[in-house]
Design an enzyme around this catalytic site. Sequence first.
Site, short mmCIF file in Angstrom:
data_model
loop_
_atom_site.label_atom_id
_atom_site.label_comp_id
_atom_site.label_asym_id
_atom_site.label_seq_id
_atom_site.Cartn_x
_atom_site.Cartn_y
_atom_site.Cartn_z
N TYR A 128 0.83 -1.21 0.00
CA TYR A 128 0.00 0.00 0.00
C TYR A 128 0.87 1.26 0.00
O TYR A 128 0.93 1.99 -0.97
CB TYR A 128 -0.90 0.00 1.24
N GLU A 244 -9.07 -3.88 8.65
CA GLU A 244 -7.83 -3.65 9.38
C GLU A 244 -8.12 -2.92 10.69
O GLU A 244 -7.40 -3.07 11.66
CB GLU A 244 -6.86 -2.82 8.51
#
Lengths: 398, 377
Positions: A128, A244
């Site tokens: 990411y 997450e």
Amino acid sequence: MDLSYSPEDIAFRDEVRAFLDAKLSPEMSGKVRNGQELGKAAHDEWHTILNEQGWLAPNWPSEYGGCEWNAVQKHIFEMECAQANAPRIIPFGLTMLAPVLQKFGSDAQKAYYLPRILSGEDWWCQGYSEPGAGSDLASLKTKAVRDGDHYVVNGQKTWTTLGQYANWIFCLVRTDPDVKQQEGISFLLIDMDTPGIEVRPIILLDGTPEVNEIWFTDVRVPVENLVGEENKGWTYAKYLLTHERTNTAGVGYSQAGLSALKRMARAEVSNGRPLIENPHFAARLAQVEIELMAMATTNLRIVSMAAVGQAPGVEASMLKVKGTIIRQEINDLARRAAGPYAMPFASESVEGDNAPIGPDYAGPVAAQYFNNRKLSIFAGSNEIQRGIIAKVKLGAMG
Amino acid sequence: MNFELTEERQMLQDTLRRFLADRYDTKTRNEILESDAGLSADIWGQMAELGIIGAMFTEDQGGFGGTGFDLAVVFEELGRAGVVEPFLDTAILGGGLIAALGTDAQKALLDDVIGGTHHLAFAHGEPTSRYDLSQVQTTATANGDQIVLNGRKAVVINAEAAGTLIVSARESGGVGDEAGISLFLVSADADGLDLMGYPMLSGGRAAEVMLNDVSVPVSARLGAAGKAYPAIAERAAAASVALAAEALGAMETATRLTGEYLMTRKQFGRPIGTFQALQHRFSDLLIELEQVRSAVINAAGHLEREAQVRDLNIAAARNLIGRAGRLVAEDAIQMHGGIAMTQEYELAHIAKRIIMTDHRFGDTDYHLERFIALSAA
């Protein structure tokens, strides 16, 4: 209002405890308690033990091999594991990628990747962040250009946790540079053995090689490794980030940390008495415990909401901010409790087969204090979380 | 009222700051941190030549400084550059004790110390003494014209590089008594002296020092038998001034790096220093820094005063700096984000220096208790 667990919950908790008693070795929990590096083999071992028990994927639907626990059971399992100093479950495949594949992946992707996540055959890492795209993730620049049946990927990812163990990486890449940032991002699955990928370790301030830079040079990725639709990756990424952000409070970790801290404070002597009886230290210890008791109940309130199907919103951000403050405060107290013996840089390479330099609990505390500065930085920094809270709550008032 | 440095100290500060800016950059420091020795003999020699070690001794002792303000000037610069070399251990502690208590014969060693060719270490703390200076269990027993030392000393910084260790041991009294503690000069090659060395988290090296029937002549005793405590307490106070000033210098660097980063790092299309949430936090660091500077001045300015006044001011400074230091180190890392978590970035080392000063000669809580006790006295 009832603060206690139901008899069924208690029976479940006892079952989890019996499992941990039987399957979690003292060597493994001792390493976790002392903050030692586990390495890939130990993580794989624990992963296999959980998989054999069928408890590896509490968040997965049963059709994929999940265990259909309700929110309270998931919570109990997480707490018991943390308090018993079980190794943390490496989340990248199990709790980050898998929900995305289950919701947006093709049948072929689900059939291929999900069993390999459970078996431990694949170790995933997360592509990411980039050097220029941290809090502002949507500004990412790693690009993927379509060339026949492949995408050609060029760019750099960073802060890739445990990427040195991974054989697969899920990446956000830019597939359309000419539209609004969020609308030109795609979600790609990349085999780490593909030519053109280079993993460079980043040594953190406590000396550990926990994260990496991943460089991509003309990396050819088959188009079937695209998840969902091209240029819809931001939607999937946001979906992943909501996963997450569950269990962001880290209450179990804080409780385990507090227990360890109390053990230290009973063993250390200050002015001829146990440190835990020192009024200043005791006051600081009490303050953090008081915060943690309230946080545990906040966490349960949100678990209860989830149990009746209400998705946590800004509460996840609130838990992350407060939870990391508490964990970091415990780390600070542990560092202080160790006194002068916090100064040695303890590591297996330094101590070898020798006895620890000072008390065995003192070795890792300062390194952990520094390493856990990451808690308030990663997975959406606490500043980003505060921004989310203000935006949502003030937005509703304006 | 005058808060200007004297001309001499201003020159010392300028010289040292220039030298360290030229010769102690991040690359050099990282090489030193990685080295087996944990210090640079080359840098040490050059700094001795510049008079940095001499600045920590009075003229009578062969130096040209030695007051609280001299220590503060030097250590602020050492802190600013993140220097890991053991000036505190060789000069202020080891050298200072010899200068305060030594016979002329013993003081002859100081020429080599000031010249940069002889290292010292103060072997005082023990495995369970924490920050209590009077907790000494190591024993010194007379045996004819020899004295035999037995015990273990904990986290003795610079022990491996030292040619001579200054070892505290008890000749009389109970474990926590101030009376009865003596100091001995023990050569690094003495029989029965064993070191278990290791690196430290914030740089430099220390060792556990084991004394098994280490025999030294009576002439190795530093000062009168059983009467070393006041000198130990005075040097601990000097060490606290140095640590406070070092933390100040390191905090200045942390704040500078943070400010520069805030104005260069762009996210969401603009420098992150344009976000008010970060501006206010940065302002708080600057406000704390002024408090810290004043606390260092208070501590340094009272180092030569009677013990109660001296120690009250030092406890105040160390407590304030412990709190402010934690804030600055943590917020500087937080405002940087991931980059400050990496070992090679300068701030990582600087933050470690700031935090780990809190583990020498008393932490924030210890100095709070000291302050309360001394205020009531």
